[in-house]
Each structure stands twice: as structure tokens, then as C-alpha cells.
Enzyme design. Structure first.
Site, short mmCIF file in Angstrom:
data_model
loop_
_atom_site.label_atom_id
_atom_site.label_comp_id
_atom_site.label_asym_id
_atom_site.label_seq_id
_atom_site.Cartn_x
_atom_site.Cartn_y
_atom_site.Cartn_z
N LYS A 126 21.14 24.06 56.41
CA LYS A 126 20.12 23.47 57.28
C LYS A 126 19.82 22.03 56.85
CE LYS A 126 18.18 27.99 58.35
NZ LYS A 126 17.18 29.03 58.04
N GLN A 137 11.85 29.74 54.68
CA GLN A 137 13.06 30.56 54.67
C GLN A 137 12.70 32.02 54.36
OE1 GLN A 137 16.22 29.55 55.47
NE2 GLN A 137 16.84 31.68 55.26
N ASP A 151 10.51 27.40 63.63
CA ASP A 151 11.16 28.71 63.77
C ASP A 151 10.55 29.52 64.91
OD1 ASP A 151 13.39 29.20 62.21
OD2 ASP A 151 12.21 29.55 60.39
#
Ligand code: NDP
Length: 298
Positions: A55, A99, A122
Site C-alpha cells: 500500500k 491494517q 477503508d
């Protein structure tokens, strides 16, 4: 019957990344804005470290800035929440990515709910979940968004199609179902308590498998001509590659399914690359919205 057309996720992802890089360049020159993504990783999960590196690399390739917070496994929840508050308040940070999975005993829902919904790239904050289900603009989770982008590009509309989503996680299954519903598909969600999974699969014009169980979906279950998106990532032993070797496979028995389906994503090279590309897209969207700019056409 002819073989299924392969939906090339790497090609779709490259196109999204090109669009993101162009947007970032435009934001820099026209608005002196460098979209900045903060990535928070707690613990030493190997796969999570690989994802975070990928990422970070893609964000930088697109011209964005990243800030990595790699915290030890034993980080107390309150310290993580304090960091998130600091990132929320920092105007130079446009997106915050936590994460997953977070190590126990950290309460994941509490941590995700602490992220400013405007920086929630997200799309996991309850406010963004509510916006998705109510049809309001918000942040859409990356994997389902990527799946939907590939579906729209592959099929001539989804209205009235029977769609089956296998898996009901907050990350993939449920938001995928919401997006399919938004496109007027007739949606069924299957999960571990579903009876007659094979029958449900045989009815599906669109099948999205997001389980985490290698080759659970048998090729003979697929409706001829169906569009199959395989989200699963499963490591299995591969003795044909040598002793102790492994390979990644999806939730669908690809070799048989490709002889029946109309379109299918491979694993690897299908849904995975689009997920990270869509995270980059969400970061640009977040940065633009924070400046009062409209969403880009990526
Ligand atoms: P979760 O473990 O959170 O959810 C799995 C879902 O599958 C659950 O809803 C579970 O049902 C359901 N399930 C389990 N067994 C069965 C079964 N036998 N029949 C039907 N349904 C079943 O996983 P995620 O949603 O996070 O991820 C799913 C897969 O997708 C994983 O392999 C993951 O690695 C992969 N993934 C890939 C991404 C990508 O970019 N390609 C991104 C995110 C995930 P129940 O709710 O009843 O327990």
C-alpha cells in the site's frame, strides 16, 4: 461451451492507478495539495506487513505521501486511540488506514469507530456503513468497490440479475451485497449456516465468493455463463512446484469453473490488485472532499 473470459484485475488496477496518479498531479499543481495516507499497523503479522508495504509503495508511486505507524504487538488500546485522535486532528493527513487484523485484546470495532469518517479510506466506520446502505455518498470499502467496478465494466447492467454473495463479513460480504443491491440486482447472502449452497450457486448470474476456504465453490455449481468474482486468498500446498512449496488459490475451483462461467477472476491477479488501487482512489476522494472539491471520475 467456450471457456470463460478472464477478468484481468491487474489491467483494471493499472487503469485506476493511472487515473489516481493524474488526479494527484492535478491536486498538487492546482491546489498545492499532496494527498497523504497514514497507515497504522499493530503487531507482527507477516501478511499484514506485506500488505502495508504494498500500500505504501503504490501510494508513493501515485505521487501521494504516506506516514507509517508500525506499533508493537503489546500496544495498549488507549495508545492506539490516542494516535488515531492525533491523526484525525492533523490537517495534513487525508486518509487513515488501520491494517486489520488488530491483535487481541484490542477491540477492533472501537478502534474503527474512532477514525474520522471523512478520513476513513477503508469505509469501515459505522457512519460510512450506514451511508452505503442508505444510498448516501460516503467511503465505500475497497474490495467490494473494486469488484463492482469490474462487474460494471464486464456486464451490460446488473438490474434484475440474481447475485449471490458468499460471506457476510463487514469488510467484503455485506458491503458487496449493498453495492449489488444499489445496482438493482436481486441479492442473496450466503454464510456458514446456509443450507444448499450448491443450489444457491446454480441460480446465480453473478457470484461473489468471499469466504477464505480454498476451492469451496465447485465448478459444477456455477450457472453456465455466470460472472464469477473470487475474492478468497488461500495458501495451499503445491507439491507439483516442489517439496514444501505453496501457492495461492481462491474460494472457487477455477480450473473447472472457467469451463462453465461466462467471466471469471483468477486468483492471484483478479480482485486483489483492484483492492489496493481502490484504496488509492479513496485517498484521493477523501483529500478532494476535505477541500470541498467534487469526486474525480476515476
Ligand atoms: P471472514 O472470515 O471475515 O468471513 C468469511 C465469511 O465466509 C463469513 O461470513 C462466514 O460465515 C463465511 N463462511 C465460512 N465458511 C463458509 C461455508 N462453508 N459456506 C458459506 N460461507 C462460509 O473473511 P473476509 O470476508 O475478511 O475474507 C474472505 C476471504 O477474502 C479471505 O480469503 C480473505 O483473505 C479474502 N480477502 C481478499 C481481499 C482481496 O483484496 N482479494 C480483501 C479482503 C479479504 P459466518 O459469518 O457464518 O461465519
Amino acid at each position: 461451451m467456450s471457456e470463460a473470459k478472464i477478468i484481468d484485475g491487474r489491467k483494471f488496477a493499472a487503469e485506476v492507478r493511472r487515473g489516481v496518479a493524474a488526479e494527484v498531479a492535478a491536486l498538487k499543481s492546482a491546489h498545492a495539495l499532496t494527498p497523504t495516507l497514514a497507515i497504522v499497523l499493530v503487531g507482527d503479522d507477516e501478511a499484514s506487513h506485506i500488505y502495508v508495504r504494498a500500500k505504501g509503495r503504490q501510494a508513493e508511486e501515485a505521487g501521494m505521501a504516506t506516514l507509517e505507524h508500525l506499533l508493537p504487538r503489546e500496544t495498549p488500546e488507549r495508545d492506539l486511540l490516542t494516535l488515531i485522535q492525533r491523526l484525525n486532528a492533523d490537517d495534513t493527513i487525508n486518509g487513515i488506514l488501520i491494517q486489520l487484523p488488530l491483535p487481541a485484546p484490542i477491540a477492533t470495532p472501537k478502534v474503527l469507530a474512532a477514525v474520522d469518517p471523512a478520513k476513513d479510506v477503508d469505509g469501515f466506520h459505522p457512519i460510512n456503513v450506514g451511508r452505503l446502505w442508505s444510498g448516501a455518498p460516503g467511503m465505500v470499502p475497497c474490495t467490494p468497490y473494486g469488484c463492482m467496478a469490474m462487474l460494471k465494466a464486464t456486464l451490460n447492467g446488473l438490474a434484475g440479475l440474481r447475485a449471490l454473495v458468499i460471506g457476510r463479513s463487514n469488510i467484503v460480504g455485506k458491503p458487496m451485497a449493498a453495492l449489488l443491491l444499489r445496482e438493482n440486482a436481486t441479492v442473496t447472502i450466503a454464510h456458514s449456516k446456509t443450507r444448499d449452497l450448491a443450489e444457491r450457486c446454480r441460480e446465480a448470474d453473478v457470484l461473489v465468493a468471499a469466504v477464505g476456504h480454498a476451492r469451496l465453490v465447485k465448478g459444477v455449481w456455477i450457472k453456465p455463463g455466470a460472472c464469477v468474482l473470487d475474492v478468497g486468498i488461500n495458501r495451499v500446498s503445491a507439491p507439483d512446484k516442489g517439496k514444501g512449496k505453496t501457492r495461492i488459490v481462491g474460494d472457487v475451483d477455477f480450473e473447472v469453473a472457467r469451463k462453465v462461467a461466462g467471466h471469471i477472476t483468477p486468483v492471484p491477479g483478479g480482485v486483489g490488485p483492484m483492492t489496493i488501487a481502490c484504496l488509492m482512489r479513496n485517498t484521493v476522494i477523501a483529500a478532494r472532499r476535505q477541500r470541498g472539491l467534487p469526486d474525480p471520475a476515476i
